[in-house]
Scaffold this active site. Structure first.
Site, PDB file in Angstrom:
ATOM      1  N   GLU A 100       0.847  -1.196   0.000  1.00 45.78           N
ATOM      2  CA  GLU A 100       0.000   0.000   0.000  1.00 45.78           C
ATOM      3  C   GLU A 100       0.886   1.251   0.000  1.00 45.78           C
ATOM      4  O   GLU A 100       2.054   1.190   0.404  1.00 45.78           O
ATOM      5  CB  GLU A 100      -0.899  -0.070   1.252  1.00 45.78           C
ATOM      6  CG  GLU A 100      -1.794   1.086   1.517  1.00 45.78           C
ATOM      7  CD  GLU A 100      -2.851   1.340   0.455  1.00 45.78           C
ATOM      8  OE1 GLU A 100      -2.466   1.599  -0.704  1.00 45.78           O
ATOM      9  OE2 GLU A 100      -4.045   1.313   0.787  1.00 45.78           O
ATOM     10  N   ASP A 101       0.327   2.367  -0.450  1.00 47.72           N
ATOM     11  CA  ASP A 101       1.103   3.616  -0.425  1.00 47.72           C
ATOM     12  C   ASP A 101       1.098   4.268   0.953  1.00 47.72           C
ATOM     13  O   ASP A 101       2.130   4.671   1.460  1.00 47.72           O
ATOM     14  CB  ASP A 101       0.608   4.606  -1.502  1.00 47.72           C
ATOM     15  CG  ASP A 101      -0.877   4.940  -1.387  1.00 47.72           C
ATOM     16  OD1 ASP A 101      -1.593   4.297  -0.586  1.00 47.72           O
ATOM     17  OD2 ASP A 101      -1.328   5.849  -2.106  1.00 47.72           O
ATOM     18  N   ASP A 104      -3.676   5.770   6.558  1.00 48.40           N
ATOM     19  CA  ASP A 104      -4.159   7.035   7.132  1.00 48.40           C
ATOM     20  C   ASP A 104      -5.124   6.690   8.265  1.00 48.40           C
ATOM     21  O   ASP A 104      -4.680   6.270   9.336  1.00 48.40           O
ATOM     22  CB  ASP A 104      -4.815   7.802   5.960  1.00 48.40           C
ATOM     23  CG  ASP A 104      -5.161   9.230   6.281  1.00 48.40           C
ATOM     24  OD1 ASP A 104      -6.197   9.435   6.940  1.00 48.40           O
ATOM     25  OD2 ASP A 104      -4.427  10.143   5.866  1.00 48.40           O
ATOM     26  N   LYS A 132       0.533   7.612   8.548  1.00 47.52           N
ATOM     27  CA  LYS A 132       0.228   8.841   9.295  1.00 47.52           C
ATOM     28  C   LYS A 132      -0.423   8.412  10.601  1.00 47.52           C
ATOM     29  O   LYS A 132      -1.650   8.338  10.692  1.00 47.52           O
ATOM     30  CB  LYS A 132      -0.796   9.685   8.526  1.00 47.52           C
ATOM     31  CG  LYS A 132      -0.256  10.584   7.453  1.00 47.52           C
ATOM     32  CD  LYS A 132      -1.405  11.477   6.961  1.00 47.52           C
ATOM     33  CE  LYS A 132      -1.119  12.051   5.612  1.00 47.52           C
ATOM     34  NZ  LYS A 132      -2.290  12.769   5.061  1.00 47.52           N
ATOM     35  N   PHE A 153      -0.608  16.724   3.720  1.00 50.03           N
ATOM     36  CA  PHE A 153      -1.070  15.992   2.543  1.00 50.03           C
ATOM     37  C   PHE A 153       0.103  15.678   1.625  1.00 50.03           C
ATOM     38  O   PHE A 153       0.739  16.575   1.070  1.00 50.03           O
ATOM     39  CB  PHE A 153      -2.179  16.736   1.803  1.00 50.03           C
ATOM     40  CG  PHE A 153      -2.944  15.796   0.924  1.00 50.03           C
ATOM     41  CD1 PHE A 153      -3.912  14.954   1.445  1.00 50.03           C
ATOM     42  CD2 PHE A 153      -2.637  15.687  -0.430  1.00 50.03           C
ATOM     43  CE1 PHE A 153      -4.583  14.033   0.649  1.00 50.03           C
ATOM     44  CE2 PHE A 153      -3.304  14.771  -1.241  1.00 50.03           C
ATOM     45  CZ  PHE A 153      -4.276  13.946  -0.699  1.00 50.03           C
ATOM     46  N   ARG A 166       0.917  12.094  -9.317  1.00 47.29           N
ATOM     47  CA  ARG A 166       1.426  10.739  -9.060  1.00 47.29           C
ATOM     48  C   ARG A 166       2.800  10.528  -9.691  1.00 47.29           C
ATOM     49  O   ARG A 166       3.552   9.656  -9.282  1.00 47.29           O
ATOM     50  CB  ARG A 166       0.468   9.696  -9.656  1.00 47.29           C
ATOM     51  CG  ARG A 166      -0.893   9.615  -8.989  1.00 47.29           C
ATOM     52  CD  ARG A 166      -1.601   8.356  -9.453  1.00 47.29           C
ATOM     53  NE  ARG A 166      -3.033   8.353  -9.199  1.00 47.29           N
ATOM     54  CZ  ARG A 166      -3.597   7.950  -8.060  1.00 47.29           C
ATOM     55  NH1 ARG A 166      -2.842   7.556  -7.049  1.00 47.29           N
ATOM     56  NH2 ARG A 166      -4.906   7.960  -7.925  1.00 47.29           N
TER      57      ARG A 166
HETATM   58  N1  HPA Z   1      -1.833  11.868   0.159  1.00 48.69           N
HETATM   59  C1  HPA Z   1      -2.488  11.166  -0.802  1.00 48.69           C
HETATM   60  N2  HPA Z   1      -3.442  10.286  -0.547  1.00 48.69           N
HETATM   61  C2  HPA Z   1      -3.773  10.091   0.748  1.00 48.69           C
HETATM   62  C3  HPA Z   1      -3.133  10.792   1.797  1.00 48.69           C
HETATM   63  C4  HPA Z   1      -2.117  11.727   1.474  1.00 48.69           C
HETATM   64  O1  HPA Z   1      -1.514  12.393   2.344  1.00 48.69           O
HETATM   65  N3  HPA Z   1      -3.697  10.336   2.950  1.00 48.69           N
HETATM   66  C5  HPA Z   1      -4.633   9.419   2.581  1.00 48.69           C
HETATM   67  N4  HPA Z   1      -4.684   9.263   1.271  1.00 48.69           N
HETATM   68 MG    MG Z   2      -4.067   4.345  -1.389  1.00 50.44          MG
END
Ligand code: HPA
Ligand code: MG
Length: 178
Positions: A100-101, A104, A132, A153, A166
């Site tokens: 996952e990226d 949150d 985060k 963000f 991206r």
């Molecule tokens: N950036 C992009 N996508 C996200 C973020 C973020 O900080 N937090 C949750 N989704």
């Molecule tokens: Mg994602």
């Protein structure tokens, strides 16, 4: 309409490369004597990280892709989650590594890990480039974590704002000004 400002580099591409190599080494060590895992890329945000990570995996792996959307506006996620594109591999009895990226609130990952466990995965582990912790609503255990970041963000290296940014090599902070 507010103005979008790319504020500062949060994590440089060089730091991302080094961390990705380190995480791949740990995954290689942990799975060398295990049954072939399926590495699952969570589209679209994890796509850059996933592509770089898997190139440093030197054990036998399968790869697959999944897309999940959380309802709500662009910068805040709500608790509702929807599967947009499901896996093509059968997960029953398989070792799964979700890639996952960012974690949150934790809602999306909580939902995904739960659904893979219900479908009979042998094990489900999580590798996330970013976390985060200050935004967490539901607890999520991250087995392989790249970086903890503050509640700003993040964009770039796969992460978007409204589907843009991206393509940036570094991870940057996006600031919105009136
Ligand atoms: N950036 C992009 N996508 C996200 C973020 C973020 O900080 N937090 C949750 N989704
Ligand atoms: Mg994602």
């Amino acid at each position: 309409m507010s103005k979008e400002i790319i504020d500062k580099i949060l994590i440089s591409h060089e730091d991302i490369v080094n961390k990705t190599n380190e995480l791949a080494r740990r995954i290689n060590d942990d799975y060398r004597n295990e049954e072939t895992p399926i590495m699952v890329c969570v589209l679209k945000g994890a796509v850059m990280f996933f592509a770089d990570l898997v190139q440093h995996i030197d054990i036998d792996v399968a790869i697959d892709f999944i897309a999940i959307s959380s309802y709500g506006n662009t910068t805040r996620s709500s608790g509702e989650v929807k599967m947009v594109k499901d896996l093509s591999c059968c997960v029953e009895g398989r070792n799964i590594i979700i890639v996952e990226d960012i974690i949150d609130s934790g809602y999306t990952m909580h939902y995904l890990m739960n659904s893979l466990n219900i479908r009979g995965a042998k094990s489900v582990k999580l590798c996330s480039l970013l976390s985060k912790p200050s935004r967490r609503v539901v607890p999520v255990e991250i087995d392989y974590l790249g970086f903890e970041i503050p509640d700003e963000f993040a964009i770039g290296y796969g992460l978007d704002f409204d589907e843009r940014y991206r393509n940036l090599k570094d991870i940057c902070v996006l600031r919105l000004e009136d």
